[in-house]
Design a protein around this motif. Structure first.
Motif, PDB file in Angstrom:
ATOM      1  N   ILE A 215     -10.820  11.367  11.459  1.00 29.78           N
ATOM      2  CA  ILE A 215      -9.435  11.754  11.167  1.00 29.78           C
ATOM      3  C   ILE A 215      -8.836  10.789  10.150  1.00 29.78           C
ATOM      4  N   ASP A 216      -8.084  11.312   9.219  1.00 29.28           N
ATOM      5  CA  ASP A 216      -7.352  10.498   8.249  1.00 29.28           C
ATOM      6  C   ASP A 216      -6.069  10.028   8.943  1.00 29.28           C
ATOM      7  N   TYR A 217      -6.116   8.831   9.521  1.00 29.25           N
ATOM      8  CA  TYR A 217      -5.018   8.307  10.338  1.00 29.25           C
ATOM      9  C   TYR A 217      -4.319   7.155   9.606  1.00 29.25           C
ATOM     10  N   ALA A 218      -3.009   7.088   9.758  1.00 26.10           N
ATOM     11  CA  ALA A 218      -2.247   5.969   9.197  1.00 26.10           C
ATOM     12  C   ALA A 218      -1.032   5.688  10.073  1.00 26.10           C
ATOM     13  N   ALA A 219      -0.716   4.413  10.218  1.00 27.51           N
ATOM     14  CA  ALA A 219       0.536   3.972  10.836  1.00 27.51           C
ATOM     15  C   ALA A 219       1.348   3.334   9.713  1.00 27.51           C
ATOM     16  N   LEU A 220       2.483   3.933   9.402  1.00 23.45           N
ATOM     17  CA  LEU A 220       3.285   3.483   8.265  1.00 23.45           C
ATOM     18  C   LEU A 220       4.326   2.442   8.679  1.00 23.45           C
ATOM     19  N   ASP A 221       4.668   1.566   7.741  1.00 24.60           N
ATOM     20  CA  ASP A 221       5.835   0.698   7.886  1.00 24.60           C
ATOM     21  C   ASP A 221       6.955   1.370   7.107  1.00 24.60           C
ATOM     22  N   LEU A 222       7.967   1.811   7.822  1.00 27.41           N
ATOM     23  CA  LEU A 222       9.023   2.623   7.221  1.00 27.41           C
ATOM     24  C   LEU A 222      10.205   1.791   6.757  1.00 27.41           C
ATOM     25  N   PRO A 223      10.796   2.155   5.618  1.00 26.60           N
ATOM     26  CA  PRO A 223      12.041   1.513   5.192  1.00 26.60           C
ATOM     27  C   PRO A 223      13.163   1.837   6.177  1.00 26.60           C
ATOM     28  N   TYR A 224      14.234   1.046   6.120  1.00 22.56           N
ATOM     29  CA  TYR A 224      15.340   1.267   7.056  1.00 22.56           C
ATOM     30  C   TYR A 224      16.298   2.348   6.596  1.00 22.56           C
ATOM     31  N   GLU A 225      16.319   2.652   5.319  1.00 21.72           N
ATOM     32  CA  GLU A 225      17.152   3.748   4.819  1.00 21.72           C
ATOM     33  C   GLU A 225      16.482   5.063   5.214  1.00 21.72           C
ATOM     34  N   PRO A 226      17.169   5.952   5.936  1.00 20.84           N
ATOM     35  CA  PRO A 226      16.547   7.208   6.378  1.00 20.84           C
ATOM     36  C   PRO A 226      15.965   8.044   5.238  1.00 20.84           C
ATOM     37  N   ILE A 227      16.694   8.159   4.129  1.00 18.45           N
ATOM     38  CA  ILE A 227      16.205   8.949   2.997  1.00 18.45           C
ATOM     39  C   ILE A 227      14.938   8.317   2.421  1.00 18.45           C
ATOM     40  N   ALA A 228      14.937   6.984   2.297  1.00 20.63           N
ATOM     41  CA  ALA A 228      13.759   6.276   1.777  1.00 20.63           C
ATOM     42  C   ALA A 228      12.573   6.414   2.737  1.00 20.63           C
ATOM     43  N   ALA A 229      12.839   6.380   4.045  1.00 22.67           N
ATOM     44  CA  ALA A 229      11.763   6.546   5.033  1.00 22.67           C
ATOM     45  C   ALA A 229      11.133   7.929   4.905  1.00 22.67           C
ATOM     46  N   LEU A 230      11.955   8.961   4.814  1.00 18.36           N
ATOM     47  CA  LEU A 230      11.428  10.317   4.669  1.00 18.36           C
ATOM     48  C   LEU A 230      10.667  10.472   3.358  1.00 18.36           C
ATOM     49  N   ALA A 231      11.158   9.846   2.294  1.00 17.38           N
ATOM     50  CA  ALA A 231      10.465   9.922   1.005  1.00 17.38           C
ATOM     51  C   ALA A 231       9.085   9.269   1.094  1.00 17.38           C
ATOM     52  N   LEU A 232       8.990   8.127   1.781  1.00 10.10           N
ATOM     53  CA  LEU A 232       7.700   7.450   1.941  1.00 10.10           C
ATOM     54  C   LEU A 232       6.729   8.325   2.741  1.00 10.10           C
TER      55      LEU A 232
END
Length: 190
Positions: free
Chosen positions: A34-51
């Motif tokens: 499986i192509d698995y990833a755990a992301l580190d998300l930005p704190y800005e909601p829009i930036a997190a969704l974009a990532l």
């Protein structure tokens, strides 16, 4: 091409949280294909969704695993892609919870400061899907002892989803490791 599974952590958390590490180890051990990833998300909601969208790219064979605020973000993406999402004590209407936590914080794992601003609260409010289009795409793991979020909000919002409610526990989801095979099965990885 193998299915893609993405783990999304909660507010003020990271890919190094206990749940993220347990999930990463489980997939490395049992689902290497499986192509698995755990992301580190930005704190800005829009930036997190974009990532998240950037990471997924044009793939449609995606499943998401989201904890707390990561569950909210997973819901936003799952509604757009019509993909499966497993949510652990997800934040419902997170703007109402985070509105009480405006200010500057320090993240010890990422070693950086971050702010919770009224603009972010407004973004979260605007991003929240009014109604789920395909509730059957969701698996919810809820614990009634969640001290941060009211699990009854999730019961109401995610009507029609597969819901596993256990009594007691807490926001971290006590006994999470025992649910990983259930999560993998719901993601349809076979």
């Amino acid at each position: 091409m193998n299915k893609k599974v993405v783990y999304l952590h909660g507010f003020a958390s990271s890919s190094q949280s206990e749940k993220a590490l347990l999930t990463s180890a489980f997939f490395a051990r049992n689902y290497r294909h499986i192509d698995y990833a755990a992301l580190d998300l930005p704190y800005e909601p829009i930036a997190a969704l974009a990532l998240i969208k950037q990471h997924i790219g044009t793939r449609r064979d995606v499943a998401l695993i989201g904890s707390s605020l990561g569950g909210f973000l997973a819901t936003c993406i799952a509604e757009q892609l019509a993909c499966r999402a497993c949510l652990i004590n997800p934040a419902v209407a997170p703007h109402t919870v985070l509105n009480k936590h405006l200010g500057r914080y320090y993240h010890p794992v990422l070693q950086q400061h971050f702010d919770v601003t009224p603009a972010q609260i407004n973004q979260l409010k605007q991003l929240m899907p009014a109604q789920l289009q395909q509730p059957q795409n969701y698996l919810l793991l809820l614990q009634s002892g969640d001290e941060v979020l009211d699990y009854r909000l999730a019961l109401d919002y995610y009507q029609g989803a597969e819901i596993k409610l256990s009594e007691g526990g807490d926001h971290s989801y006590v006994g999470y490791a025992a649910q990983l095979e259930t999560i993998a099965n719901f993601c349809q990885l076979a």
